[in-house]
Design a protein around this motif. Structure first.
Motif, short mmCIF file in Angstrom:
data_model
loop_
_atom_site.label_atom_id
_atom_site.label_comp_id
_atom_site.label_asym_id
_atom_site.label_seq_id
_atom_site.Cartn_x
_atom_site.Cartn_y
_atom_site.Cartn_z
N GLU A 94 3.41 4.49 -11.36
CA GLU A 94 2.42 3.52 -10.88
C GLU A 94 3.22 2.30 -10.48
O GLU A 94 4.55 2.41 -10.65
N LEU A 95 2.63 1.37 -9.77
CA LEU A 95 3.21 -0.02 -9.29
C LEU A 95 2.30 -0.97 -9.73
O LEU A 95 1.18 -1.17 -9.43
N LEU A 96 2.88 -1.79 -10.62
CA LEU A 96 2.37 -3.04 -11.35
C LEU A 96 2.62 -4.41 -10.89
O LEU A 96 3.91 -4.26 -10.52
N VAL A 97 1.84 -5.31 -11.01
CA VAL A 97 2.64 -6.69 -10.68
C VAL A 97 1.94 -7.71 -11.74
O VAL A 97 1.02 -7.54 -12.48
N GLU A 98 3.00 -8.45 -12.28
CA GLU A 98 2.59 -9.82 -12.86
C GLU A 98 2.81 -11.01 -12.19
O GLU A 98 4.14 -11.07 -11.52
N SER A 99 2.25 -11.99 -11.92
CA SER A 99 2.53 -13.19 -11.44
C SER A 99 1.57 -14.31 -11.51
O SER A 99 0.63 -14.31 -12.16
N ARG A 100 2.14 -15.45 -11.18
CA ARG A 100 1.54 -16.69 -11.52
C ARG A 100 1.80 -17.64 -10.32
O ARG A 100 2.92 -17.78 -9.76
N LEU A 101 0.75 -18.42 -9.87
CA LEU A 101 0.91 -19.12 -8.54
C LEU A 101 2.11 -19.92 -8.85
O LEU A 101 2.04 -20.75 -9.77
N ASN A 102 2.87 -20.12 -7.93
CA ASN A 102 4.04 -21.04 -8.16
C ASN A 102 5.09 -20.64 -8.87
O ASN A 102 5.99 -21.39 -9.08
N GLU A 103 4.98 -19.69 -9.77
CA GLU A 103 6.09 -19.32 -10.58
C GLU A 103 6.67 -17.77 -10.35
O GLU A 103 7.45 -17.54 -11.29
N GLY A 104 6.49 -17.35 -9.41
CA GLY A 104 7.13 -16.32 -8.78
C GLY A 104 6.32 -14.92 -9.40
O GLY A 104 5.21 -14.94 -10.07
N SER A 105 6.77 -13.75 -9.03
CA SER A 105 6.24 -12.51 -9.36
C SER A 105 7.13 -11.37 -9.67
O SER A 105 8.51 -11.52 -9.56
N ILE A 106 6.41 -10.42 -10.29
CA ILE A 106 7.57 -9.18 -10.88
C ILE A 106 6.85 -8.01 -10.56
O ILE A 106 5.59 -7.81 -11.16
N THR A 137 0.96 -1.15 0.06
CA THR A 137 0.03 0.01 -0.02
C THR A 137 0.96 1.35 -0.07
O THR A 137 0.64 2.26 -0.73
N ILE A 138 1.80 1.32 0.76
CA ILE A 138 2.86 2.47 0.93
C ILE A 138 3.63 2.42 -0.43
O ILE A 138 3.67 3.69 -0.98
N ALA A 139 4.08 1.47 -1.18
CA ALA A 139 4.96 1.45 -2.07
C ALA A 139 4.13 1.98 -3.09
O ALA A 139 4.62 2.91 -4.03
N ARG A 140 2.76 1.66 -3.37
CA ARG A 140 1.99 2.11 -4.36
C ARG A 140 1.67 3.33 -4.19
O ARG A 140 1.63 4.52 -5.20
#
Length: 255
Positions: free
Chosen positions: A230-242, A218-221
């Motif tokens: 902006e702060l965005l995220v890409e992620s897949r379960l069990n495959e990590g996040s960016i 919340t603070i980061a965004r």
């Protein structure tokens, strides 16, 4: 008239549900605060009493003092995060610009996270993906950018039992993108919408460390948006996040 009454009733029902959810989140948040504060406070008191009562062998005093210091730093981080989210909500946060080297800032952020006792217990490698020869000078709020990066790094380590966490930056059109990528547990699609919400966090899994107040993202965004990005995220379960923190380069360039 009947239609208007039905619409108003439905609206009140929705507002009531939101109020209940908000109260529930606040209750969970207060419970998290109690838990997160109690651990470092107990450690500080417990280890201090052992040293005071000469109940620690001389060769172990140094390591016990390190535990006390690390617990104090954890407690300070919790307090600072609570203050930061409060300032964001009340609109009392200000941007203070100064010139700094982005590469050095990332190195400092990595060093502070590596010193975290929770990181030292894990088999997680922290990697800076940018060559030092590609250094750039920015004119922006150094403290806020460092806090965004540190929060993202801590979040990545939290959900990575073993593997790697990468941090770096690249240019994308008129923006500079600072990213933190991990090989951790990832985020389920149904959780992606709530992770940036106040008090929201990914449900702890058996192979993650869990914990936390649920306000770091919340603070980061909030800070990213204050800096015009902006702060965005890409992620897949069990495959990590960016997580990618993107801000206009013109606003922070050294021209």
């Amino acid at each position: 008239l009947e239609t208007m009454v039905d619409e108003r009733t439905q609206q009140l029902s929705i507002e009531n549900e939101k109020a209940k959810q908000s109260d529930m989140l606040k209750t969970v948040f207060l419970g998290n605060i109690s838990h997160e504060i109690r651990n470092p406070v107990n450690a500080i008191i417990g280890f201090s009493e052992l040293i005071k009562n000469n109940a620690v062998p001389p060769e172990l005093i140094g390591s016990y003092l390190d535990l006390i210091i690390n617990s104090g730093k954890s407690l300070l981080d919790i307090v600072n995060n609570i203050i930061d989210v409060s300032r964001l909500e009340t609109g009392t946060c200000e941007i203070v610009k100064e010139e700094f080297e982005l590469y050095v800032l990332i190195e400092d952020s990595l060093a502070s996270v590596k010193d975290n006792s929770k990181v030292l217990k894990k088999r997680v490698e922290l990697i800076h993906e940018v060559d030092s020869s590609k250094e750039i000078t920015l004119n922006s709020d150094k403290t806020k950018i460092q806090q965004i990066i540190t929060n993202l790094l801590n979040n990545a380590v939290k959900y990575t039992t073993e593997g790697s966490v990468y941090v770096g930056y690249y240019f994308a059109g008129e923006n500079i993108n600072i990213f933190v990528k991990d090989t951790g547990s990832g985020i389920a699609p149904e959780e992606l919408d709530c992770i940036f919400e106040r008090f929201g966090k990914v449900e702890p899994r058996p192979y993650s460390s869990g914990g936390g107040l649920g306000i770091g993202l919340t603070i980061a965004r909030g800070y990213a948006e204050m800096l015009g990005g902006e702060l965005l995220v890409e992620s897949r379960l069990n495959e990590g996040s960016i997580f990618t923190f993107s801000i206009p380069f013109k606003a922070i360039s050294n021209n």
